[in-house]
Write an enzyme that holds these catalytic residues in place. Structure first.
Site, short mmCIF file in Angstrom:
data_model
loop_
_atom_site.label_atom_id
_atom_site.label_comp_id
_atom_site.label_asym_id
_atom_site.label_seq_id
_atom_site.Cartn_x
_atom_site.Cartn_y
_atom_site.Cartn_z
N PHE A 1 -41.18 18.76 -33.50
CA PHE A 1 -40.14 17.74 -33.57
C PHE A 1 -39.62 17.45 -32.17
O PHE A 1 -39.44 18.36 -31.35
CB PHE A 1 -38.96 18.21 -34.41
CG PHE A 1 -39.24 18.40 -35.87
CD1 PHE A 1 -39.17 17.33 -36.75
CD2 PHE A 1 -39.56 19.66 -36.36
CE1 PHE A 1 -39.41 17.51 -38.11
CE2 PHE A 1 -39.79 19.86 -37.72
CZ PHE A 1 -39.74 18.78 -38.59
N ASP A 2 -39.33 16.18 -31.91
CA ASP A 2 -38.44 15.83 -30.82
C ASP A 2 -37.04 16.27 -31.24
O ASP A 2 -36.80 16.57 -32.43
CB ASP A 2 -38.50 14.32 -30.57
CG ASP A 2 -37.50 13.87 -29.53
OD1 ASP A 2 -37.48 14.46 -28.43
OD2 ASP A 2 -36.71 12.96 -29.83
N LEU A 3 -36.11 16.30 -30.31
CA LEU A 3 -34.75 16.74 -30.64
C LEU A 3 -33.79 15.57 -30.81
O LEU A 3 -33.39 15.23 -31.92
CB LEU A 3 -34.24 17.70 -29.56
CG LEU A 3 -32.86 18.30 -29.80
CD1 LEU A 3 -32.83 19.12 -31.07
CD2 LEU A 3 -32.43 19.14 -28.59
N ASP A 4 -33.43 14.91 -29.70
CA ASP A 4 -32.45 13.82 -29.75
C ASP A 4 -33.02 12.60 -30.46
O ASP A 4 -34.08 12.09 -30.09
CB ASP A 4 -32.03 13.44 -28.33
CG ASP A 4 -31.37 14.59 -27.61
OD1 ASP A 4 -30.25 14.96 -27.99
OD2 ASP A 4 -31.98 15.14 -26.67
N ASP B 1 -38.86 10.06 -32.33
CA ASP B 1 -38.23 8.76 -32.55
C ASP B 1 -38.50 7.76 -31.44
O ASP B 1 -38.06 6.62 -31.53
CB ASP B 1 -36.71 8.93 -32.68
CG ASP B 1 -36.07 9.34 -31.36
OD1 ASP B 1 -35.27 8.56 -30.83
OD2 ASP B 1 -36.40 10.43 -30.85
#
Length: 219
Positions: free
Chosen positions: A10-13, A167
């Site tokens: 996963f990306d975070l932000d 995202d």
């Protein structure tokens, strides 16, 4: 073929946590403190997913100016970090389900590992992570595949058995270059139209729909 990926990155932000307000306010503070015109929110968010120094280098006059801008950004970010940051809906529940399936989980972010862990700990989801790859972990950064490949190396998994949920176009480009299955998260600040140029393999409208999408994959 197995229908369960070995790993989910996963990306975070903008993917696991909503920190958009903090990102914009930190940037505004930095430019205002140095008496500069602040980029529009859309312009600044276009750089989300790449390291902070890369974003600020576009506006800095020289290296000293770059250092001052980043210091002002960090000043606001570190002071106000915990108030506006929140976990997106269904994230803990989905992480719990992935754990139950025996999937290993990692984060690949343009933040430093320490700051990423602070955000993950704030919402009690750090315990789900088998690795966190930050901007201080690599020489090259998203959209280069190096951070994704480092996460795979740390987790001991193959690209063909891994998905990357992010995202931004930078996430999708890095994941595609690393050979993993890319999934574009549409609950962050970017629309499907924004993300289409980076050619995600799949699009996802809500975090809660991730387990169902993984069930449909053949990895």
């Amino acid at each position: 073929m197995s229908r369960t990926p070995a790993a989910v990155l996963f990306d975070l932000d903008g993917t696991l946590i909503d920190s958009i307000e903090l990102i914009l306010n930190s940037a505004e503070h930095a430019f205002r403190k140095l008496e500069r015109p602040c980029p529009s929110p859309a312009e600044w968010l276009g750089g989300v997913g790449i390291p902070l120094w890369t974003m600020f280098r576009r506006y800095a006059r020289d290296d000293a100016d770059l250092t001052a801008l980043i210091a002002a950004y960090r000043e606001y970010q570190m002071t106000h970090h915990d108030r506006p940051v929140r976990c997106y809906d269904a994230v803990p529940e989905v992480l719990t389900e992935l754990r139950g399936r025996g999937v290993v989980i990692g984060v690949v972010t343009s933040k430093s590992e320490a700051l990423a862990l602070r955000a993950l700990a704030l919402w009690r989801i750090a315990r789900y992570m088998d690795t966190v790859v930050g901007c201080d972990s690599c020489v090259r950064h998203k959209p280069d595949p190096e951070p994704v490949l480092l996460a795979l190396e740390r987790l001991g998994v193959q690209p063909a058995r891994t998905v990357f949920v992010g995202d931004s176009v930078h996430d999708m480009e890095a994941g595609n270059a690393a050979g993993v299955t890319t999934i574009a998260a549409l609950w962050g600040p970017f629309s499907r139209t924004d993300l289409e140029p980076s050619r995600p393999v799949h699009y996802l409208e809500a975090m809660s729909a991730l387990p169902g999408l993984l069930d449909a994959l053949e990895l």
